[in-house]
Design a protein around this motif. Structure first.
Motif, short mmCIF file in Angstrom:
data_model
loop_
_atom_site.label_atom_id
_atom_site.label_comp_id
_atom_site.label_asym_id
_atom_site.label_seq_id
_atom_site.Cartn_x
_atom_site.Cartn_y
_atom_site.Cartn_z
N GLY A 81 -1.69 7.86 -9.48
CA GLY A 81 -1.51 7.18 -9.68
C GLY A 81 -0.28 5.47 -8.93
N ILE A 82 -0.07 5.83 -8.08
CA ILE A 82 0.88 4.93 -7.66
C ILE A 82 -0.22 3.83 -6.39
CG2 ILE A 82 0.32 6.33 -4.90
CD1 ILE A 82 4.07 4.40 -6.22
N THR A 83 -1.25 4.14 -6.96
CA THR A 83 -2.43 3.03 -6.74
C THR A 83 -2.63 1.85 -6.52
OG1 THR A 83 -3.81 4.47 -7.34
CG2 THR A 83 -4.11 4.93 -5.33
N PRO A 84 -2.82 1.37 -8.16
CA PRO A 84 -2.34 -0.04 -8.40
C PRO A 84 -1.54 -0.88 -8.08
CG PRO A 84 -2.64 1.57 -10.63
CD PRO A 84 -2.28 2.34 -9.01
N MET A 85 -0.09 0.21 -8.75
CA MET A 85 1.52 0.64 -8.19
C MET A 85 1.45 -0.59 -7.25
SD MET A 85 2.60 0.74 -11.43
CE MET A 85 1.88 1.97 -12.97
N LEU A 86 1.51 0.50 -6.33
CA LEU A 86 1.42 -0.16 -4.71
C LEU A 86 0.89 -1.92 -4.43
CD1 LEU A 86 2.21 0.05 -1.53
CD2 LEU A 86 0.90 1.17 -1.40
N SER A 87 -0.83 -2.22 -5.40
CA SER A 87 -0.75 -2.97 -5.58
C SER A 87 0.62 -4.69 -5.64
CB SER A 87 -1.91 -3.46 -5.81
OG SER A 87 -2.74 -4.42 -5.57
N ILE A 88 0.37 -4.06 -7.37
CA ILE A 88 1.44 -4.54 -7.77
C ILE A 88 2.57 -5.21 -7.24
CG2 ILE A 88 2.68 -5.20 -9.82
CD1 ILE A 88 0.67 -3.20 -11.16
N ALA A 89 3.18 -3.59 -6.35
CA ALA A 89 4.53 -4.31 -6.53
C ALA A 89 4.63 -4.81 -4.80
CB ALA A 89 4.65 -2.64 -5.31
N LYS A 90 3.24 -4.77 -3.56
CA LYS A 90 3.67 -6.31 -2.78
C LYS A 90 2.89 -7.51 -2.82
CE LYS A 90 0.09 -3.23 -0.71
NZ LYS A 90 -1.11 -2.96 0.11
N THR A 91 2.04 -7.43 -4.01
CA THR A 91 1.93 -8.73 -4.01
C THR A 91 3.32 -9.23 -5.11
OG1 THR A 91 -0.34 -8.19 -4.96
CG2 THR A 91 0.63 -9.99 -6.11
#
Length: 240
Positions: free
Chosen positions: A121-131
């Motif tokens: 579940g980290i995959t979308p969170m990583l994208s959100i965090a970086k953006t």
């Protein structure tokens, strides 16, 4: 109507013994079709054992990154995730559908984001965090990330790099269900309790299971996103 396109695999980065990050090359003529928002997913398809199989995986790269990337965790009896982890190679082509999904933040205003993830579940969170960190200079992020043990943490180096580059704006809390920890989340990061061990296990059991998104609304200046499985479709996030 969306359709599949053949994309070339340009990178396979081993994250853990059972997960990889797959980089895909998007040719110039498909750049518009593959524009995406943080939190969206891609549907991948391949012929495995004579059967046409497709699975959805959340994008872990951020808009503006040089490559389009997804994270894939191998699960028990998962034909597609096993194929990606054990059989896919750089230079291969794979069929990919343009990005979809509504589990995306509305960028622009400053917020304090609480991101809660377990396992892949980290995959979308990583994208959100970086953006968010790149585009909302006044926003802060707290990421609570659950795993079984240190060796099962996906994107560990990339998360540590984010923390180092955005000190004061990005807080990272690891919750490991099978390792003893000395941080009591209920007490806060500055209060420690020896031999504290969380109860929950962030284990993904089924490749077909839809991701769990739990959303609550309390304050307009805080947003909560939570995801327990990155192998699937997305929900919608609201203020916390």
């Amino acid at each position: 109507m969306s359709r599949f396109h053949d994309l070339t695999v340009t990178g396979i980065d081993r994250q853990t013994p059972e997960s990889v990050a797959v980089s895909l090359d998007v040719p110039p003529e498909l750049q518009d079709d593959f524009q995406y928002q943080p939190g969206q997913y891609l549907t991948l398809a391949a012929t495995i054992g004579g059967e046409d199989i497709r699975r959805s995986y959340s994008i872990c790269s951020a808009p503006g990154d040089e490559v389009l990337k997804v994270g894939v965790k191998k699960v028990e009896d998962g034909a597609f995730s096993s194929f990606v982890n054990d059989g896919l190679a750089i230079g291969d082509t794979i069929r990919v559908m343009p990005p979809e999904g509504r589990f995306t933040p509305e960028l622009g205003s400053d917020h304090h984001y609480l991101l809660i993830a377990a396992g892949s579940g980290i995959t979308p969170m990583l994208s959100i965090a970086k953006t968010v960190l790149n585009n909302e200079q006044g926003s802060q992020i707290t990421l609570v990330y659950g795993n079984k043990s240190t060796e099962t943490i996906m994107f560990r180096e990339e998360l540590d790099d984010l923390k180092d580059r955005h000190m004061g704006r990005f807080s990272l809390v690891h919750v490991l269900s099978r390792e003893t920890q000395d941080i009591d989340l209920a007490a806060g990061p500055n209060r420690r309790r020896p031999n504290y061990q969380p109860r929950s296990e962030g284990a993904d059991r089924s490749e077909r299971r839809r991701p769990d998104f739990h959303l609550r609304s309390r304050r307009d200046d805080r947003l909560c996103f939570s995801c327990c499985d990155g192998n699937g479709r997305s929900g919608k996030a609201n203020p916390l």
